[in-house]
Design an enzyme around this catalytic site. Structure first.
Site, PDB file in Angstrom:
ATOM      1  N   LYS A  89      -1.006 -16.208 -11.119  1.00 32.60           N
ATOM      2  CA  LYS A  89      -0.582 -15.158 -10.183  1.00 32.60           C
ATOM      3  C   LYS A  89      -0.470 -15.711  -8.765  1.00 32.60           C
ATOM      4  O   LYS A  89       0.550 -15.537  -8.095  1.00 32.60           O
ATOM      5  CB  LYS A  89      -1.604 -14.008 -10.212  1.00 32.60           C
ATOM      6  CG  LYS A  89      -1.442 -13.017  -9.069  1.00 32.60           C
ATOM      7  CD  LYS A  89      -2.463 -11.903  -9.110  1.00 32.60           C
ATOM      8  CE  LYS A  89      -3.795 -12.205  -8.511  1.00 32.60           C
ATOM      9  NZ  LYS A  89      -3.903 -12.080  -7.044  1.00 32.60           N
ATOM     10  N   ASN A  90      -1.510 -16.377  -8.304  1.00 31.97           N
ATOM     11  CA  ASN A  90      -1.533 -16.763  -6.889  1.00 31.97           C
ATOM     12  C   ASN A  90      -0.596 -17.926  -6.576  1.00 31.97           C
ATOM     13  O   ASN A  90      -0.278 -18.153  -5.414  1.00 31.97           O
ATOM     14  CB  ASN A  90      -2.970 -17.050  -6.433  1.00 31.97           C
ATOM     15  CG  ASN A  90      -3.777 -15.762  -6.379  1.00 31.97           C
ATOM     16  OD1 ASN A  90      -3.212 -14.656  -6.386  1.00 31.97           O
ATOM     17  ND2 ASN A  90      -5.097 -15.884  -6.348  1.00 31.97           N
ATOM     18  N   CYS A  95      -9.449  -4.409   2.647  1.00 32.27           N
ATOM     19  CA  CYS A  95      -9.320  -4.235   1.208  1.00 32.27           C
ATOM     20  C   CYS A  95     -10.643  -3.733   0.664  1.00 32.27           C
ATOM     21  O   CYS A  95     -11.591  -3.542   1.424  1.00 32.27           O
ATOM     22  CB  CYS A  95      -8.839  -5.500   0.525  1.00 32.27           C
ATOM     23  SG  CYS A  95     -10.098  -6.672   0.201  1.00 32.27           S
ATOM     24  N   ARG A 132     -10.035  -8.403   5.669  1.00 35.10           N
ATOM     25  CA  ARG A 132      -9.464  -9.703   5.293  1.00 35.10           C
ATOM     26  C   ARG A 132      -8.455 -10.056   6.374  1.00 35.10           C
ATOM     27  O   ARG A 132      -7.273  -9.770   6.259  1.00 35.10           O
ATOM     28  CB  ARG A 132      -8.825  -9.639   3.898  1.00 35.10           C
ATOM     29  CG  ARG A 132      -9.884  -9.539   2.811  1.00 35.10           C
ATOM     30  CD  ARG A 132      -9.288  -9.424   1.444  1.00 35.10           C
ATOM     31  NE  ARG A 132      -8.568 -10.611   1.026  1.00 35.10           N
ATOM     32  CZ  ARG A 132      -7.812 -10.648  -0.082  1.00 35.10           C
ATOM     33  NH1 ARG A 132      -7.702  -9.575  -0.847  1.00 35.10           N
ATOM     34  NH2 ARG A 132      -7.188 -11.753  -0.418  1.00 35.10           N
ATOM     35  N   ASP A 174     -12.898 -15.888  -7.010  1.00 34.09           N
ATOM     36  CA  ASP A 174     -12.221 -15.005  -7.965  1.00 34.09           C
ATOM     37  C   ASP A 174     -12.875 -15.023  -9.350  1.00 34.09           C
ATOM     38  O   ASP A 174     -12.425 -14.303 -10.251  1.00 34.09           O
ATOM     39  CB  ASP A 174     -10.732 -15.379  -8.071  1.00 34.09           C
ATOM     40  CG  ASP A 174      -9.985 -15.100  -6.775  1.00 34.09           C
ATOM     41  OD1 ASP A 174     -10.477 -14.302  -5.965  1.00 34.09           O
ATOM     42  OD2 ASP A 174      -8.908 -15.693  -6.568  1.00 34.09           O
ATOM     43  N   ARG A 206      -2.797  -5.731 -12.257  1.00 34.12           N
ATOM     44  CA  ARG A 206      -2.199  -6.420 -11.107  1.00 34.12           C
ATOM     45  C   ARG A 206      -2.186  -7.927 -11.325  1.00 34.12           C
ATOM     46  O   ARG A 206      -1.282  -8.605 -10.863  1.00 34.12           O
ATOM     47  CB  ARG A 206      -3.015  -6.136  -9.834  1.00 34.12           C
ATOM     48  CG  ARG A 206      -2.785  -4.782  -9.246  1.00 34.12           C
ATOM     49  CD  ARG A 206      -3.454  -4.696  -7.908  1.00 34.12           C
ATOM     50  NE  ARG A 206      -3.037  -5.813  -7.041  1.00 34.12           N
ATOM     51  CZ  ARG A 206      -3.550  -6.054  -5.844  1.00 34.12           C
ATOM     52  NH1 ARG A 206      -4.496  -5.280  -5.352  1.00 34.12           N
ATOM     53  NH2 ARG A 206      -3.126  -7.083  -5.131  1.00 34.12           N
TER      54      ARG A 206
END
Ligand code: EPU
Length: 421
Positions: A22-23, A116, A121, A305, A397
Site C-alpha cells: 500500500k505505502n 488522525c 500527524r 505499523d 483501506r
C-alpha cells in the site's frame, strides 16, 4: 460498514502470498504526475486507499485503467492542481500530490490533512523543505496553497526521519533547478521503490538506500513502468497471525530483508523461522509464547505499523512484556479493545505494559484505524468463541481481502455486510 465474525482457536497452516505494498503504491501513483504520458504500475494492490488515490488523480485530470493489479495512469491531460478536502480527509497520503504538482506546474492547493485517530500527524517537514526550495506557501481556509515559478535545489536536513516528507521532497527536487541534498532521509523500502521509479523516469538521484539523497534536477521526466514491492506490513501481520494461533505458515512473494526486525522478535518469542529468497516460514506449533519487548523505530527498526499486531500477540505471552512506540507516541487505540477480549494491558506514556493471560475470550470490538483493526482480527483468531470486529472498512483501506488469505490458511472468518456496523 461491514463486520467480521471470527470463530477463534483454529491454528493457521499452509501457504499464502502477499499483495503489493500500500505505502509504495501511494507514493508511486502521485509520482506519475511528474511526467507526461502513460505509466504502468504492476503489482498494485486492490484496496481502498489505492482507489481513493485513483479518484484524487482523476480529479486532477489523470486517466486510469486498473485490472489484475496492473494500474495504468495517463497524465497527458492534467488540468487541475487542487486536492480537495473530501479526498484528503479520507487518506493523509493525498498530501503526496503537493511536491509533484508544485514542481511541475508551479502551483498546488492541497487540503491540510489534519489529525488522525491516534493524534497529530504534522507535515511541517514537507512544508519547511518546500519553502527552502523557494516555494511561497500560505495556509488558508484549511488549505496549503503553494506557488513557485521554479523550485531551486536546497540542502535539507530532517529533525526526525519521515517517510512522507522524504517522498514529497524527493519528488519536488527531481524537477527543481540545481542540486538538492536531503539528509536523514527515510530508508523505508517503499521510499527506495519510489526513488528507483523516479530514476526510470529520468531523474538523477544518488545515494539511494542511504540516508543522504543527492538529486540533480532535470528539465522533464518521461512516463515509465514500475513493479510495486510486496507489502511487508501485510506479511508481518500474517506472520504474527500464524504465531498467535500456534500454527505453521509460509508467506511467499516477500523479501525477508524487509522484515528483519519482526523476524528476530518472532524468534525471541519462541517461533522457528526459516528464510528463503522470496519467502518466510514461521513455525509456532510447539511454542509457549516468550514475553518479548519491542520498541518501534524507522526502518530497519521494528515498524510502528506492526506494533498493534505485536501487542495482540504479547497479550497471550507467558509473562510481562512492554511494547513502546517511539514513532507515534499515542498509537494505542487498540488496547482498550484488546482488554474487552480479556487482555491485561496498561498504557503508560508511549508504552503498553502487557501481562500475558492464558486465554482471550471472544467479544464485540470496534476497529479504530487500519492497524488496530488488524490487531483485533489477530486477537479474534486466537480467542475462545466468537469475536465480532466492527467497522472493518478501516481494514479494507490497507489490506487486499486479507480474510480470504487467512481463511485459505484455515481461519474461520465471516464478512457480514451491513450499514450499522
Ligand atoms: N513527522 C513530523 N513532521 C512531519 C512529518 C512527520 O514531525 O512533517 C513525524 C511524525 O509525527 C512521526 C514521524 O515523523 O512521529 C514519522 O512520520 P512519517 O512522516 O514517516 O509518517 P507518514 O509518512 O505520514 C508513513 C506511512 C504510515 C507509517 C509511517 C511510519 C504512508 C502512506 N504512510 O506515514 O503508514 O505509519 O510512515 O512508518 O506511507 C499505515 O500504513 O497504517 C500507516 C499509518
Amino acid at each position: 460498514m461491514d463486520k467480521f465474525i471470527i470463530t477463534g482457536g483454529k491454528k493457521l497452516e499452509g501457504k499464502t502470498q502477499v499483495s503489493g505494498a500500500k505505502n509504495a503504491s501511494l507514493a508511486l501513483m502521485p509520482a506519475t504526475l511528474l511526467s507526461y504520458g502513460k505509466s504502468t504500475l504492476f503489482n498494485t494492490p486492490e484496496l481502498n486507499d489505492v482507489f481513493t488515490m485513483i479518484k484524487l488523480l482523476k480529479h486532477l485530470g489523470v486517466e486510469s485503467t486498473f485490472s489484475n493489479s496492473v494500474l495504468e495512469l495517463n497524465t497527458t491531460n492534467i488540468n487541475n492542481y487542487v486536492a480537495p478536502y473530501e479526498h484528503v480527509k479520507k487518506m493523509r497520503a493525498s498530501v503526496y500530490v503537493l511536491g509533484p504538482l508544485l514542481t511541475r506546474f508551479g502551483y498546488a492547493k492541497v487540503s491540510l490533512p489534519g489529525g488522525c485517530a491516534w493524534g497529530p500527524r504534522p507535515i511541517n517537514l514537507h512544508l519547511e523543505g518546500l519553502k527552502k526550495m523557494g516555494a511561497d506557501i500560505e495556509l488558508t481556509e484549511g488549505y496549503i496553497v503553494a506557488k513557485a515559478k521554479k523550485l531551486n535545489g536546497a540542502k535539507i536536513i530532517f529533525d526526525v526521519s519521515s517517510v512522507g516528507a522524504t517522498g514529497n521532497l524527493l519528488m519536488a527536487a527531481v524537477l527543481a533547478k540545481g542540486t538538492t541534498v536531503i539528509s536523514n532521509a527515510a530508508l523505508e523500502p517503499e521510499i527506495i521503490n519510489l526513488a528507483e521509479f523516479l530514476v526510470k523516469m529520468g531523474a538523477k538521484i544518488e545515494g539511494i538506500n542511504t540516508t543522504t539523497l543527492t538529486i540533480e534536477g532535470v528539465d522533464s521526466l518521461q512516463a515509465a513502468n514500475a513493479e510495486t514491492i510486496s507489502d511487508r506490513i501485510e506479511a508481518g501481520t500474517i506472520l504474527i497471525a500464524a504465531a498467535i494461533t500456534k500454527g505453521k505458515v509460509v508467506i511467499e512473494k516477500i523479501d525477508p530483508k524487509y522484515l528483519n526486525a519482526v523476524i528476530l522478535k518472532l524468534e525471541d518469542s519462541g517461533c522457528k523461522v526459516k528464510l528463503y529468497d522470496h519467502a518466510i516460514e514461521v513455525d509456532a506449533q510447539e511454542i509457549m509464547i516468550n514475553p518479548t519487548n519491542i520498541s518501534t523505530a524507522p526502518f530497519p527498526g521494528f515498524p510502528t505499523d506492526v506494533q498493534a499486531q505485536w501487542t495482540a500477540y504479547m497479550s497471550l505471552a507467558n509473562g510481562v512484556s512492554t511494547v513502546t512506540d517511539t514513532v507515534y507516541l499515542d498509537r494505542f487505540m487498540h488496547v482498550s479493545e484488546l482488554v474487552r477480549l480479556g487482555a491485561d494491558i496498561v498504557v503508560k506514556e508511549n508504552s503498553a505494559v502487557i501481562k500475558g493471560v492464558s486465554k482471550l475470550k471472544g467479544a464485540k470490538v470496534m476497529s479504530t484505524d487500519l492497524r488496530a483493526s488488524a490487531c483485533l482480527v489477530l486477537a479474534g483468531l486466537a480467542a475462545e468463541g466468537n469475536t465480532e470486529v466492527l467497522r472493518v472498512y478501516h481494514l479494507d483501506r490497507g489490506y487486499q481481502r486479507i480474510e480470504e488469505k487467512l481463511m485459505s490458511l484455515g481461519a474461520s472468518i465471516e464478512r457480514v455486510e451491513g450499514k450499522e456496523y
